[in-house]
Motif scaffolding. Structure first.
Motif, PDB file in Angstrom:
ATOM      1  N   GLU A 167       0.887  -1.034  -0.005  1.00 38.92           N
ATOM      2  CA  GLU A 167       0.091   0.079   0.063  1.00 38.92           C
ATOM      3  C   GLU A 167       0.798   1.328  -0.109  1.00 38.92           C
ATOM      4  O   GLU A 167       0.455   2.207  -0.844  1.00 38.92           O
ATOM      5  N   MET A 168       1.983   1.201   0.699  1.00 39.52           N
ATOM      6  CA  MET A 168       2.925   2.479   0.652  1.00 39.52           C
ATOM      7  C   MET A 168       3.481   2.602  -0.777  1.00 39.52           C
ATOM      8  O   MET A 168       3.480   3.866  -1.109  1.00 39.52           O
ATOM      9  N   GLN A 169       3.923   1.506  -1.195  1.00 37.28           N
ATOM     10  CA  GLN A 169       4.452   1.559  -2.537  1.00 37.28           C
ATOM     11  C   GLN A 169       3.425   2.266  -3.624  1.00 37.28           C
ATOM     12  O   GLN A 169       3.645   3.008  -4.447  1.00 37.28           O
ATOM     13  N   ARG A 170       2.143   1.652  -3.512  1.00 35.61           N
ATOM     14  CA  ARG A 170       1.195   2.319  -4.418  1.00 35.61           C
ATOM     15  C   ARG A 170       0.990   3.682  -4.228  1.00 35.61           C
ATOM     16  O   ARG A 170       0.632   4.518  -5.162  1.00 35.61           O
ATOM     17  N   THR A 171       0.919   4.084  -2.903  1.00 32.17           N
ATOM     18  CA  THR A 171       0.841   5.646  -2.517  1.00 32.17           C
ATOM     19  C   THR A 171       1.969   6.307  -3.192  1.00 32.17           C
ATOM     20  O   THR A 171       1.791   7.527  -3.748  1.00 32.17           O
ATOM     21  N   ALA A 172       3.252   5.761  -3.091  1.00 25.98           N
ATOM     22  CA  ALA A 172       4.329   6.487  -3.663  1.00 25.98           C
ATOM     23  C   ALA A 172       4.093   6.633  -5.134  1.00 25.98           C
ATOM     24  O   ALA A 172       4.774   7.566  -5.789  1.00 25.98           O
ATOM     25  N   ILE A 173       3.554   5.722  -5.875  1.00 22.88           N
ATOM     26  CA  ILE A 173       3.385   5.564  -7.445  1.00 22.88           C
ATOM     27  C   ILE A 173       2.312   6.652  -7.794  1.00 22.88           C
ATOM     28  O   ILE A 173       2.620   7.466  -8.499  1.00 22.88           O
ATOM     29  N   ALA A 174       1.061   6.801  -6.827  1.00 24.08           N
ATOM     30  CA  ALA A 174       0.341   8.019  -7.012  1.00 24.08           C
ATOM     31  C   ALA A 174       0.754   9.336  -6.751  1.00 24.08           C
ATOM     32  O   ALA A 174       1.003  10.323  -7.743  1.00 24.08           O
TER      33      ALA A 174
END
Length: 242
Positions: free
Chosen positions: A154-161
């Motif tokens: 979830e943190m990596q997906r936030t970083a992508i966003a």
């Protein structure tokens, strides 16, 4: 058409009075809209190359071009602007600000780009953009959560966003799945592929994992600071050496 070109790039460091060569004359063309993977063992220079492409590091020799303009020798302010607006990066360890919610983390690049007054004037549309990106990466239910409350995936997906907030031309991904379990790894790779295909987003990813690298449109290998491109230098040992 090339989005980015790396021309005869060398990088060395001096440690304990000894010169350590990390990159040894790297040439690389990144084509618009492609998904390129750079594979190599630990210490091969792949992260150093990506950091040079992302203007986080200056080459010892050589040149880097973005959309046909040289960028490695530009003033610090110009390089900062390019990093914020055009050349986005994601990393293995996310680099989210722990005191901010997920929504606030995603908004950060726009806050920096617009400045306080302009950001406040466009606050509503900025928040809508950030919410849309978090929805796209499957995190609508996490808008007001803090990084400590999220899983690695979830943190990596936030970083992508966050990286997509200012609509960059190219995304550089430095071992984006290196800190994730198998399930989260698959989610991130699927998301990157979707962004590449649906948005025509140019992506350059470095990884030590051949299985992940082979999912890209093109794969090159760094070995001892030298770049091997199998489309130009065919070798049956291309992946076997990793």
């Amino acid at each position: 058409m090339s989005t980015m070109q790396v021309v005869n790039v060398h990088k060395h460091f001096v440690k304990g009075g000894h010169k350590i060569d990390v990159l040894r004359g790297v040439h690389l063309d990144v084509h618009k809209g492609e998904y390129l993977s750079i594979i190599g063992q630990s210490g091969s220079g792949k992260s150093t190359l990506l950091h040079a492409m992302g203007l986080l590091m200056t080459p010892s020799e050589g040149e880097i071009y973005f959309q046909e303009s040289r960028i490695d020798n530009q003033p610090a302010r110009t390089r900062d602007r390019l990093r914020n607006n055009e050349i986005a990066m994601i990393f293995q360890f996310y680099h989210l600000l722990p005191e901010l919610t997920m929504l606030e983390n995603v908004l950060m690049p726009t806050m920096i780009k617009q400045g306080a007054l302009s950001y406040l004037a466009h606050r509503r549309e900025n928040r809508e953009r950030a919410k849309e990106l978090l929805e796209r990466v499957g995190l609508t239910h996490r808008l007001n959560h803090y990084p400590r409350e999220l899983s690695g995936g979830e943190m990596q997906r936030t970083a992508i966003a966050r990286a997509l907030m200012n609509r960059p031309s190219i995304l550089l991904a430095d071992e984006p799945t290196g800190n994730l379990d198998r399930e989260a790894e698959g989610e991130i790779i699927t998301l990157l592929r979707q962004l590449n295909k649906t948005d025509n987003l140019t992506i350059v990813m470095v990884t030590h994992n051949p299985a992940i690298a082979q999912g890209a449109d093109r794969m090159v290998q760094l070995s001892d600071g030298y770049l091997i491109d199998p489309t130009k230098n065919p070798s049956k040992n291309f992946v076997e050496t990793v």
